[in-house]
Design an enzyme around this catalytic site. Structure first.
Site, short mmCIF file in Angstrom:
data_model
loop_
_atom_site.label_atom_id
_atom_site.label_comp_id
_atom_site.label_asym_id
_atom_site.label_seq_id
_atom_site.Cartn_x
_atom_site.Cartn_y
_atom_site.Cartn_z
N THR A 11 0.82 -1.22 0.00
CA THR A 11 0.00 0.00 0.00
C THR A 11 0.85 1.25 0.00
O THR A 11 0.49 2.26 -0.62
CB THR A 11 -0.90 0.01 1.26
OG1 THR A 11 -1.78 -1.09 1.18
CG2 THR A 11 -1.69 1.29 1.37
N ASP A 55 1.41 -6.51 -4.46
CA ASP A 55 0.59 -6.49 -3.25
C ASP A 55 1.06 -7.70 -2.46
O ASP A 55 1.17 -8.81 -3.01
CB ASP A 55 -0.89 -6.63 -3.64
CG ASP A 55 -1.80 -6.44 -2.46
OD1 ASP A 55 -1.64 -7.19 -1.47
OD2 ASP A 55 -2.67 -5.55 -2.50
N SER A 56 1.37 -7.54 -1.19
CA SER A 56 1.99 -8.64 -0.46
C SER A 56 1.06 -9.84 -0.29
O SER A 56 1.50 -10.91 0.11
CB SER A 56 2.55 -8.18 0.88
OG SER A 56 1.53 -8.01 1.83
N SER A 57 -0.22 -9.69 -0.61
CA SER A 57 -1.11 -10.86 -0.62
C SER A 57 -0.70 -11.84 -1.70
O SER A 57 -1.06 -13.01 -1.65
CB SER A 57 -2.56 -10.42 -0.86
OG SER A 57 -2.96 -9.59 0.19
N THR A 87 1.58 -4.67 4.10
CA THR A 87 1.36 -5.10 5.49
C THR A 87 0.73 -6.49 5.60
O THR A 87 0.91 -7.16 6.61
CB THR A 87 0.47 -4.10 6.26
OG1 THR A 87 -0.82 -4.06 5.65
CG2 THR A 87 1.09 -2.72 6.29
N ASP A 88 -0.02 -6.92 4.55
CA ASP A 88 -0.80 -8.16 4.70
C ASP A 88 0.06 -9.36 5.09
O ASP A 88 -0.34 -10.17 5.93
CB ASP A 88 -1.56 -8.48 3.41
CG ASP A 88 -2.78 -7.58 3.21
OD1 ASP A 88 -3.20 -6.93 4.19
OD2 ASP A 88 -3.31 -7.54 2.09
N THR A 158 3.08 -10.09 14.53
CA THR A 158 1.88 -10.50 13.82
C THR A 158 1.06 -9.27 13.45
O THR A 158 1.10 -8.27 14.18
CB THR A 158 1.05 -11.48 14.71
OG1 THR A 158 0.00 -12.03 13.94
CG2 THR A 158 0.46 -10.80 15.93
N ARG A 234 -4.26 -25.80 13.72
CA ARG A 234 -4.61 -24.64 14.57
C ARG A 234 -5.64 -25.12 15.59
O ARG A 234 -6.82 -25.22 15.30
CB ARG A 234 -5.11 -23.49 13.72
CG ARG A 234 -3.94 -22.79 13.02
CD ARG A 234 -4.34 -21.68 12.09
NE ARG A 234 -5.39 -20.83 12.58
CZ ARG A 234 -5.21 -19.61 13.11
NH1 ARG A 234 -4.00 -19.11 13.23
NH2 ARG A 234 -6.24 -18.90 13.48
N CYS A 268 -5.19 -19.01 19.92
CA CYS A 268 -5.04 -17.81 20.74
C CYS A 268 -3.82 -17.03 20.26
O CYS A 268 -2.76 -17.62 20.02
CB CYS A 268 -4.82 -18.17 22.21
SG CYS A 268 -6.16 -19.09 22.93
N1 ASP Z 1 -2.75 -5.43 0.45
C1 ASP Z 1 -1.67 -4.57 0.87
C2 ASP Z 1 -0.38 -5.38 0.85
O1 ASP Z 1 -0.17 -6.16 1.74
C3 ASP Z 1 -1.95 -4.03 2.24
C4 ASP Z 1 -0.91 -3.07 2.78
O2 ASP Z 1 0.19 -2.93 2.31
O3 ASP Z 1 -1.26 -2.43 3.81
O4 ASP Z 1 0.43 -5.25 -0.04
#
Ligand code: ASP
Length: 334
Positions: A11, A55-57, A87-88, A158, A234, A268
């Site tokens: 992002t 996109d890290s997804s 962030t993902d 996490t 899990r 948890c």
């Molecule tokens: N979908 C984005 C990613 O992980 C989300 C982000 O960066 O906040 O690349």
């Protein structure tokens, strides 16, 4: 002090497109803008943009290896390294890099942002300056992740919020540092036995199975057919599975008997596994399932990919789960 920045995507560098947010911002220009007028100059920062920016997804173990290769390629040119990342899956990458870079000898700091850099309300500038500050400090060690005023250990972090600027958490240990004037640095270090000359990351077939009330043996057996290379179970609480459900624990015992390691992670967020502590966990414990101790799910997953990439299988792999490679878990003596 020289800092190498690897821009992997996320992002932080995205712009609006008709299909939604996608990479497209001028990241090198943004970095120069951020440091203009500070004690850092543009020629202290080298910069690589990975291709393609993602996109890290969409990240896979091959993307982890691409970052590792870029860090190694620039190892002698810089004193510290910053990776700009989505962030993902940043916590997966942080754990993966922690295992592969135990012998790297220079700090690596991942960061990103919840909002793109082009917005006045964005957290991009705060996170990038925080990561650069950690890099400049001379106090950062190993692989860490800076986000929302905290520097987290890469093998202990996490993603905990889709919207908060404090988007990451470290459920088992205190962060390495938090911002302030001056920054507070934790005296505790999280290290492990390391791994000499690791083989590159490759994709592996790991099944992740979640326990839910009413789950059946047939569903789990179907999910584990054909047999994966490893299973992450899990479980509830300290490592509990529904033992009254006919045949359910037998499914896990069968896969272990066929040479597939079963690693038990708690649902948890803050957990310390004690597989077999309750009667409901007894059967899988006796079958040889191993607890992930206080590892995050991300740290456990990346560790299994790491160990499979090193060629370990079955019981040999399972024996490494409880041993810290890069500070990812708390041993009984700590
Ligand atoms: N979908 C984005 C990613 O992980 C989300 C982000 O960066 O906040 O690349």
């Amino acid at each position: 002090m020289r800092i190498h920045v690897t821009y992997a995507g996320g992002t932080i560098g995205m712009v609006d497109t008709p299909q939604g947010l996608a990479p497209g911002a001028d990241m090198r220009g943004f970095l120069d803008h951020v440091i203009a007028g500070t004690q850092l100059t543009s020629d202290q920062i080298s910069f690589t943009e990975l291709a393609p920016l993602i996109d890290s997804s969409n990240a896979t173990p091959e993307n982890w290896q691409q970052m590792i290769d870029d860090l190694r390629a620039h190892r002698d040119e810089a004193d510290a390294f910053v990776i700009l990342h989505g962030t993902d899956t940043m916590s997966f990458s942080a754990a993966a890099l922690s295992y592969a870079l135990t012998g790297f000898g220079k700090p690596v700091i991942l960061t990103g942002s919840q909002l793109p850099l082009g917005l006045i309300q964005s957290d991009a500038t705060a996170n990038v300056t925080g990561a650069l500050n950690a890099a400049l400090s001379g106090k950062a060690r190993g692989v860490t992740l800076f986000f929302g005023h905290h520097l987290f250990w890469g093998s202990r972090v996490t993603k905990s919020s889709t919207w908060a600027f404090e988007a990451f958490d470290s459920p088992a240990v205190e962060p390495a540092a938090r911002t302030g004037a001056p920054w507070y640095w934790s005296p505790v270090r999280h290290e492990g036995c390391g791994w000499d000359d690791p083989k590159p990351y490759a994709r592996h077939d790991i099944a992740v199975v979640d326990m839910v009330p009413g789950i059946t043996a047939a569903r789990v057996k179907a999910a584990l057919t054909p047999l994966p290379e490893a299973v992450i179970l899990r479980a509830y609480g300290v490592g509990d599975v529904p033992s009254d459900e006919p045949g359910l624990t037998d499914v896990f015992a069968d896969v272990i008997a066929q040479g597939v390691p079963v690693v038990v992670v708690s649902q948890c967020e803050q957990a310390y596994t004690l597989v077999g502590r309750y009667e409901v966990g007894d059967a899988i414990a006796k079958a040889g399932a191993v607890g992930a101790v206080d590892m995050t799910f991300e740290a456990a997953y990346a560790k299994i990919v790491f160990l499979l990439s090193q060629g370990l299988r079955g019981a040999e792999l399972a024996a490494w789960i409880g041993k810290p490679l890069a500070g990812e878990l708390t041993t009984a003596t700590e």
